[in-house]
Design an enzyme around this catalytic site. Structure first.
Site, PDB file in Angstrom:
ATOM      1  N   TYR A  42       0.770  -1.304  -0.546  1.00 24.37           N
ATOM      2  CA  TYR A  42      -0.024  -0.042   0.006  1.00 24.37           C
ATOM      3  C   TYR A  42       0.877   1.224  -0.304  1.00 24.37           C
ATOM      4  O   TYR A  42       1.339   1.732   0.986  1.00 24.37           O
ATOM      5  CB  TYR A  42      -1.208  -0.100   1.185  1.00 24.37           C
ATOM      6  CG  TYR A  42      -1.987  -0.909   1.026  1.00 24.37           C
ATOM      7  CD1 TYR A  42      -2.352  -1.672  -0.361  1.00 24.37           C
ATOM      8  CD2 TYR A  42      -2.731  -1.513   2.532  1.00 24.37           C
ATOM      9  CE1 TYR A  42      -3.193  -2.876   0.404  1.00 24.37           C
ATOM     10  CE2 TYR A  42      -3.865  -2.641   2.437  1.00 24.37           C
ATOM     11  CZ  TYR A  42      -4.358  -2.909   1.279  1.00 24.37           C
ATOM     12  OH  TYR A  42      -4.825  -3.946   1.097  1.00 24.37           O
ATOM     13  N   SER A 139      -6.105 -13.795   2.373  1.00 21.72           N
ATOM     14  CA  SER A 139      -6.693 -12.939   1.753  1.00 21.72           C
ATOM     15  C   SER A 139      -7.446 -13.478   0.415  1.00 21.72           C
ATOM     16  O   SER A 139      -6.331 -13.558  -0.443  1.00 21.72           O
ATOM     17  CB  SER A 139      -6.080 -11.621   1.457  1.00 21.72           C
ATOM     18  OG  SER A 139      -7.135 -10.442   1.025  1.00 21.72           O
ATOM     19  N   LEU A 195     -18.446  -0.328   1.364  1.00 21.05           N
ATOM     20  CA  LEU A 195     -18.616   0.778   0.559  1.00 21.05           C
ATOM     21  C   LEU A 195     -18.270   0.136  -0.478  1.00 21.05           C
ATOM     22  O   LEU A 195     -19.294   0.988  -1.744  1.00 21.05           O
ATOM     23  CB  LEU A 195     -18.440   1.325   1.197  1.00 21.05           C
ATOM     24  CG  LEU A 195     -18.984   2.059   2.403  1.00 21.05           C
ATOM     25  CD1 LEU A 195     -18.513   3.002   3.294  1.00 21.05           C
ATOM     26  CD2 LEU A 195     -20.113   1.881   2.171  1.00 21.05           C
ATOM     27  N   LYS A 203     -23.429   8.624  -3.168  1.00 23.53           N
ATOM     28  CA  LYS A 203     -22.745   9.565  -3.618  1.00 23.53           C
ATOM     29  C   LYS A 203     -22.605   9.925  -5.247  1.00 23.53           C
ATOM     30  O   LYS A 203     -22.421  11.061  -5.454  1.00 23.53           O
ATOM     31  CB  LYS A 203     -21.649  10.297  -2.531  1.00 23.53           C
ATOM     32  CG  LYS A 203     -20.665   9.573  -3.773  1.00 23.53           C
ATOM     33  CD  LYS A 203     -18.918   9.906  -1.872  1.00 23.53           C
ATOM     34  CE  LYS A 203     -17.650   9.075  -2.770  1.00 23.53           C
ATOM     35  NZ  LYS A 203     -16.890   9.264  -1.887  1.00 23.53           N
ATOM     36  N   ARG A 215     -13.275   8.939  -5.412  1.00 21.11           N
ATOM     37  CA  ARG A 215     -12.581   7.970  -5.510  1.00 21.11           C
ATOM     38  C   ARG A 215     -12.791   7.879  -7.595  1.00 21.11           C
ATOM     39  O   ARG A 215     -12.528   7.486  -8.073  1.00 21.11           O
ATOM     40  CB  ARG A 215     -13.062   6.649  -5.295  1.00 21.11           C
ATOM     41  CG  ARG A 215     -12.093   5.776  -5.528  1.00 21.11           C
ATOM     42  CD  ARG A 215     -11.834   4.885  -4.602  1.00 21.11           C
ATOM     43  NE  ARG A 215     -10.974   5.561  -3.428  1.00 21.11           N
ATOM     44  CZ  ARG A 215     -10.610   4.649  -1.735  1.00 21.11           C
ATOM     45  NH1 ARG A 215     -10.997   3.576  -1.260  1.00 21.11           N
ATOM     46  NH2 ARG A 215     -10.379   5.582  -1.200  1.00 21.11           N
ATOM     47  N   GLY A 274     -12.166   2.590   4.684  1.00 23.74           N
ATOM     48  CA  GLY A 274     -11.670   3.826   4.753  1.00 23.74           C
ATOM     49  C   GLY A 274     -11.566   5.512   4.941  1.00 23.74           C
ATOM     50  O   GLY A 274     -12.793   5.450   5.296  1.00 23.74           O
ATOM     51  N   GLN A 280     -15.361  11.333   7.630  1.00 22.54           N
ATOM     52  CA  GLN A 280     -16.159   9.772   7.049  1.00 22.54           C
ATOM     53  C   GLN A 280     -16.251   8.987   8.084  1.00 22.54           C
ATOM     54  O   GLN A 280     -17.213   8.931   8.156  1.00 22.54           O
ATOM     55  CB  GLN A 280     -15.258  10.180   5.927  1.00 22.54           C
ATOM     56  CG  GLN A 280     -15.590  10.878   5.123  1.00 22.54           C
ATOM     57  CD  GLN A 280     -15.093  10.663   3.732  1.00 22.54           C
ATOM     58  OE1 GLN A 280     -13.794  10.113   3.734  1.00 22.54           O
ATOM     59  NE2 GLN A 280     -15.466  10.692   2.125  1.00 22.54           N
ATOM     60  N   ASN A 284     -18.946   6.697   9.764  1.00 24.65           N
ATOM     61  CA  ASN A 284     -19.755   4.910   8.764  1.00 24.65           C
ATOM     62  C   ASN A 284     -19.258   4.407  10.594  1.00 24.65           C
ATOM     63  O   ASN A 284     -19.792   3.518  11.025  1.00 24.65           O
ATOM     64  CB  ASN A 284     -18.103   5.222   8.531  1.00 24.65           C
ATOM     65  CG  ASN A 284     -19.167   5.842   7.046  1.00 24.65           C
ATOM     66  OD1 ASN A 284     -19.498   5.939   6.771  1.00 24.65           O
ATOM     67  ND2 ASN A 284     -17.632   5.781   6.127  1.00 24.65           N
TER      68      ASN A 284
END
Length: 313
Positions: A42, A139, A195, A203, A215, A274, A280, A284
């Site tokens: 990342y 994962s 999400l 949105k 994004r 995130g 935000q 959430n």
């Protein structure tokens, strides 16, 4: 661990200012988040570095730090995958960047078909015995590999505790096999894309230009093909908007409804969330501990419909 897991996902070319990222991480602590997820890839190590900076000085016993290994972080065959060489060289770098002496959950980022699973599990067992790693995760592993890894983990006395799948009210692929298999093996789920990269916040509106700075307009990595799958379909966005009254009747926003929906599943221990702004995350995180009635769950399914919900990859 906390039900809300802060995911410090930074794309390789992400130019979000350091102070913004640090503010979001610290904001997560302000609302009681104790579990933080990152990966060496990342931001090409930047995410781990910033997470280490933001959490420096926090009581270690209050934190559950999760990072991953396996994605390409250097050239050549030894700079990727789950070989013993790559894992052992990667773990020390992650520890240094996170500024800790142990990783709570070290996750094999994807299954590596080029490395024998025995080698992977033997190496993780060594990390656990050394104290560098407390627990192992996976994962997006195939079901048969999860089963084999669990068998080897028991033989090697490795605490294999979690699997990390993509999971949302739109993407339900893990329900068919992964959840049941992991339930039988005693492995919990920490889900990501809760999400759907912002699509389930409501949105993005059908027939309307995407919001500037969202994004969906990020060409440096955030706007991936998975997201475009939803954004290119006005019917999908229309039906997502039809969920808004259901959320409002429950005292939730659309984003909170999506998070609460994921946490409703008994196999899910935590949902990765995130944020680009601390507020935000504050918003959430309020979805934690909000049970949804069976009738509401049924109405959500009716609105989304079987043709929109993805049940198999």
């Amino acid at each position: 661990m906390s039900e809300i897991v802060y995911g410090n996902l930074l794309y390789p070319q992400d130019d979000t200012p350091d102070e913004t990222v640090l503010g979001c991480i610290r904001g997560a602590r302000d609302v009681g988040v104790t579990t933080f997820d990152t990966a060496d890839i990342y931001g090409m190590f930047r995410s781990e570095n910033l997470l280490g900076r933001a959490l420096a000085g926090e009581p270690r016993e209050e934190l559950v730090l999760c990072t991953k290994v396996g994605m390409p972080t250097a050239g050549g065959p030894n700079g990727r995958g789950l070989s013993r060489k790559h894992i052992l060289e990667s773990v020390d770098g992650s520890l240094r960047r996170l500024r800790v002496d142990h990783i709570d959950v070290y996750t094999a980022h994807r299954y590596d078909p080029e490395t024998p699973i025995e080698e992977v599990m033997w190496t993780f067992a060594e990390l656990v015995r050394s104290g560098k790693v407390l627990y192992m995760g996976m994962s997006e592993w195939p079901v048969e590999s999860i089963t084999e890894a669990s068998r080897l983990a028991q033989e090697l006395h490795v605490p294999l505790v979690c699997h990390m799948p993509r999971y949302s009210m739109l993407w339900r692929v893990p329900e068919s096999e992964v959840f049941k298999t992991c339930d039988d093996l005693g492995i919990g789920q920490i889900t990501y894309f809760t999400l759907e990269q912002g699509v389930l916040t409501g949105k993005y509106l059908p027939g309307v230009d995407w919001p500037a700075g969202s994004r969906g307009t990020d060409l440096k990595g955030g706007r991936g093909p998975l997201m475009r799958h939803w954004l290119d379909a006005d019917d999908a966005l229309t039906r997502i908007q039809r969920l808004a009254p259901l959320a409002e009747d429950s005292g939730l926003s659309l984003a909170q409804l999506a998070v609460a929906w994921v946490l409703q599943h008994p196999s899910v221990a935590g949902a990765v969330i995130g944020a680009s702004r601390p507020e935000q995350l504050h918003h959430n995180a309020e979805a934690s501990g909000r049970p949804l009635e069976a009738d509401l769950m049924s109405r959500i399914d009716q609105i989304l419909g079987g043709d929109l919900i993805v049940h198999s990859a």
